[in-house]
Write an enzyme that holds these catalytic residues in place. Structure first.
Site, PDB file in Angstrom:
ATOM      1  N   SER A   1       3.522  -2.385  10.175  1.00 15.17           N
ATOM      2  CA  SER A   1       4.975  -2.488  10.371  1.00 15.17           C
ATOM      3  C   SER A   1       5.528  -3.853   9.992  1.00 15.17           C
ATOM      4  O   SER A   1       6.500  -4.316  10.591  1.00 15.17           O
ATOM      5  CB  SER A   1       5.358  -2.120  11.806  1.00 15.17           C
ATOM      6  OG  SER A   1       4.986  -0.776  12.084  1.00 15.17           O
TER       7      SER A   1
ATOM      8  N   GLY B   1       2.650   2.040  10.785  1.00 15.22           N
ATOM      9  CA  GLY B   1       3.620   3.127  10.653  1.00 15.22           C
ATOM     10  C   GLY B   1       4.334   3.477  11.941  1.00 15.22           C
ATOM     11  O   GLY B   1       4.982   4.526  12.044  1.00 15.22           O
TER      12      GLY B   1
ATOM     13  N   ASN C   1       0.873  -1.169   0.000  1.00 19.25           N
ATOM     14  CA  ASN C   1       0.000   0.000   0.000  1.00 19.25           C
ATOM     15  C   ASN C   1       0.910   1.220   0.000  1.00 19.25           C
ATOM     16  O   ASN C   1       1.524   1.536   1.014  1.00 19.25           O
ATOM     17  CB  ASN C   1      -0.900  -0.023   1.249  1.00 19.25           C
ATOM     18  CG  ASN C   1      -1.748   1.235   1.378  1.00 19.25           C
ATOM     19  OD1 ASN C   1      -1.773   2.067   0.469  1.00 19.25           O
ATOM     20  ND2 ASN C   1      -2.432   1.366   2.501  1.00 19.25           N
ATOM     21  N   TRP C   2       0.986   1.855  -1.158  1.00 18.39           N
ATOM     22  CA  TRP C   2       1.914   2.999  -1.277  1.00 18.39           C
ATOM     23  C   TRP C   2       1.349   4.269  -0.633  1.00 18.39           C
ATOM     24  O   TRP C   2       2.030   5.278  -0.555  1.00 18.39           O
ATOM     25  CB  TRP C   2       2.249   3.249  -2.757  1.00 18.39           C
ATOM     26  CG  TRP C   2       3.258   2.274  -3.299  1.00 18.39           C
ATOM     27  CD1 TRP C   2       3.716   1.123  -2.686  1.00 18.39           C
ATOM     28  CD2 TRP C   2       3.962   2.370  -4.543  1.00 18.39           C
ATOM     29  NE1 TRP C   2       4.647   0.503  -3.487  1.00 18.39           N
ATOM     30  CE2 TRP C   2       4.818   1.236  -4.631  1.00 18.39           C
ATOM     31  CE3 TRP C   2       3.945   3.279  -5.594  1.00 18.39           C
ATOM     32  CZ2 TRP C   2       5.654   1.013  -5.733  1.00 18.39           C
ATOM     33  CZ3 TRP C   2       4.777   3.057  -6.694  1.00 18.39           C
ATOM     34  CH2 TRP C   2       5.619   1.937  -6.753  1.00 18.39           C
ATOM     35  N   LYS C   3       0.087   4.230  -0.214  1.00 18.54           N
ATOM     36  CA  LYS C   3      -0.558   5.403   0.402  1.00 18.54           C
ATOM     37  C   LYS C   3      -0.342   6.634  -0.493  1.00 18.54           C
ATOM     38  O   LYS C   3      -0.328   6.500  -1.701  1.00 18.54           O
ATOM     39  CB  LYS C   3      -0.057   5.590   1.828  1.00 18.54           C
ATOM     40  CG  LYS C   3      -0.185   4.281   2.636  1.00 18.54           C
ATOM     41  CD  LYS C   3       0.018   4.442   4.100  1.00 18.54           C
ATOM     42  CE  LYS C   3      -0.155   3.077   4.792  1.00 18.54           C
ATOM     43  NZ  LYS C   3      -0.049   3.155   6.228  1.00 18.54           N
TER      44      LYS C   3
ATOM     45  N   HIS D   1      -9.461   1.177   4.750  1.00 19.86           N
ATOM     46  CA  HIS D   1      -8.213   1.309   5.502  1.00 19.86           C
ATOM     47  C   HIS D   1      -8.446   2.207   6.713  1.00 19.86           C
ATOM     48  O   HIS D   1      -9.244   3.158   6.644  1.00 19.86           O
ATOM     49  CB  HIS D   1      -7.129   1.901   4.593  1.00 19.86           C
ATOM     50  CG  HIS D   1      -5.768   1.820   5.205  1.00 19.86           C
ATOM     51  ND1 HIS D   1      -5.332   2.722   6.141  1.00 19.86           N
ATOM     52  CD2 HIS D   1      -4.771   0.910   5.052  1.00 19.86           C
ATOM     53  CE1 HIS D   1      -4.111   2.376   6.519  1.00 19.86           C
ATOM     54  NE2 HIS D   1      -3.748   1.287   5.886  1.00 19.86           N
TER      55      HIS D   1
ATOM     56  N   GLY E   1       2.937  -1.203   4.161  1.00 19.26           N
ATOM     57  CA  GLY E   1       3.064   0.215   3.841  1.00 19.26           C
ATOM     58  C   GLY E   1       4.520   0.559   3.555  1.00 19.26           C
ATOM     59  O   GLY E   1       5.027   0.358   2.452  1.00 19.26           O
ATOM     60  N   GLY E   2       5.202   1.066   4.557  1.00 19.25           N
ATOM     61  CA  GLY E   2       6.570   1.571   4.420  1.00 19.25           C
ATOM     62  C   GLY E   2       7.511   0.650   3.650  1.00 19.25           C
ATOM     63  O   GLY E   2       8.214   1.091   2.731  1.00 19.25           O
TER      64      GLY E   2
ATOM     65  N   GLU F   1      -6.834   4.541   7.869  1.00 15.32           N
ATOM     66  CA  GLU F   1      -6.605   5.975   7.607  1.00 15.32           C
ATOM     67  C   GLU F   1      -7.827   6.597   6.933  1.00 15.32           C
ATOM     68  O   GLU F   1      -8.144   7.766   7.173  1.00 15.32           O
ATOM     69  CB  GLU F   1      -5.340   6.144   6.746  1.00 15.32           C
ATOM     70  CG  GLU F   1      -4.084   5.892   7.572  1.00 15.32           C
ATOM     71  CD  GLU F   1      -2.919   5.305   6.797  1.00 15.32           C
ATOM     72  OE1 GLU F   1      -2.912   5.380   5.560  1.00 15.32           O
ATOM     73  OE2 GLU F   1      -2.009   4.759   7.461  1.00 15.32           O
TER      74      GLU F   1
ATOM     75  N   GLU G   1      -5.276  -5.169  10.382  1.00 12.30           N
ATOM     76  CA  GLU G   1      -4.271  -4.128  10.601  1.00 12.30           C
ATOM     77  C   GLU G   1      -4.538  -3.436  11.930  1.00 12.30           C
ATOM     78  O   GLU G   1      -5.333  -2.487  11.992  1.00 12.30           O
ATOM     79  CB  GLU G   1      -4.328  -3.090   9.472  1.00 12.30           C
ATOM     80  CG  GLU G   1      -3.984  -3.623   8.107  1.00 12.30           C
ATOM     81  CD  GLU G   1      -3.389  -2.536   7.212  1.00 12.30           C
ATOM     82  OE1 GLU G   1      -2.330  -2.789   6.642  1.00 12.30           O
ATOM     83  OE2 GLU G   1      -3.963  -1.442   7.105  1.00 12.30           O
TER      84      GLU G   1
HETATM   85  P1  13P Z   1       3.133   0.187   7.582  1.00 14.51           P
HETATM   86  O1  13P Z   1       3.616  -1.121   6.963  1.00 14.51           O
HETATM   87  O2  13P Z   1       3.894   1.368   7.109  1.00 14.51           O
HETATM   88  O3  13P Z   1       3.016   0.077   9.062  1.00 14.51           O
HETATM   89  O4  13P Z   1       1.640   0.413   7.025  1.00 14.51           O
HETATM   90  C1  13P Z   1       0.732  -0.619   7.132  1.00 14.51           C
HETATM   91  C2  13P Z   1      -0.476  -0.246   6.376  1.00 14.51           C
HETATM   92  O5  13P Z   1      -1.216   0.631   6.777  1.00 14.51           O
HETATM   93  C3  13P Z   1      -0.746  -0.961   5.128  1.00 14.51           C
HETATM   94  O6  13P Z   1      -2.021  -0.722   4.663  1.00 14.51           O
END
Ligand code: 13P
Length: 255
Positions: free
Chosen positions: A217, A177, A13-15, A99, A238-239, A101, A171
């Protein structure tokens, strides 16, 4: 994971990251980095504006491009939104839905998650439905209640066949994050609980067929242990999905 029973899906997920040039350059790296013989289904969910370019970049590789959100109406006066038909015109077969967020910053609720996921299923797009508790809920020992409530509402009205075409991403919000990963045991426990909740909604056979990912994470160091758990069928990352070497290491854990 259990490759005999279920599809294992490693999704990035590149956000809200990477402009056009950066997208092309990172995808070129990814195409070279991701092993072509992996048993995992590999997916990168990029910002909507970069989907068209991303689809071109990964052509001929085993990387799929997904969306981060999609609206439930077919078309009309919904400024800023995109439709399943638009995704389909780029052959996009996956979209993240709900998600945390989006729930936290954009007013997404279980009701809208349910509608968006249904629109995906109707369009033959696989919704990756995100659920998870926040830190306060975990510390108050109500994780199971929170997850059960989300799963029941997010999947409300779906047939067993429709549920079998969804992916659930567990999640925990406190792990996103933050560098604070759920332990493999904690993640397995909730993923198993999600499967049992799904079995209660439809039947055991369908529940055993649903891909359940862990996200929060997940990285090159902890992925192997998390993915060794019997009910964790992949990751939503994500990251670490913004670094080709780390993402390759995670994909390589699927054997
Ligand atoms: P991180 O891997 O950066 O913690 O993000 C997880 C995420 O929200 C994937 O959708």
């Amino acid at each position: 994971m259990n490759l005999e029973k279920r599809k294992v899906v490693i999704a990035g997920n590149w956000k809200m990251n990477k402009n056009l040039e950066e997208t092309k350059s990172l995808l070129d790296e990814m195409v070279n980095a991701v092993p072509s013989d992996t048993k995992a289904t590999v997916l990168l969910c990029v910002p909507a504006i970069n989907i068209a370019a991303a689809v071109e970049c990964v052509k001929g590789s085993n990387i799929n491009i997904g969306a981060q959100n999609v609206h439930f109406e077919k078309s009309g006066a919904f400024t800023g939104e995109i439709s399943t038909d638009m995704l389909k015109s780029y052959d996009v077969k996956y979209s993240i839905i709900g998600h945390s967020e989006r729930r936290q910053y954009f007013g997404e609720t279980d009701e809208t998650v349910n509608k968006r996921a249904k629109a995906c299923l109707d369009a033959d797009i696989c919704p990756i439905i995100c659920v998870g508790e926040n830190l306060e809920e975990r510390e108050s020992d109500i994780t199971a209640n929170v997850i059960k409530n989300q799963i029941e509402k997010d999947l409300a009205g779906f047939t067993a066949e429709e549920i079998s075409r969804t992916i659930i991403a567990y999640e925990p919000i406190w792990a996103i994050g933050t560098g604070k990963t759920a332990t493999a045991r904690q993640a397995q426990e909730v993923c198993r609980f999600i499967r049992d909740t799904i079995a209660g909604l439809c039947n055991r056979e369908t529940a055993e067929s649903v891909t359940i990912q862990y996200g929060g994470s997940m990285n090159a160091k902890n992925a192997a242990e998390l993915l060794s758990m019997p009910d964790i069928d992949g990751g939503l990352i994500g990251g670490a999905s913004l670094k080709s070497a780390d993402f390759r290491t995670i994909v390589s854990c699927v054997k």
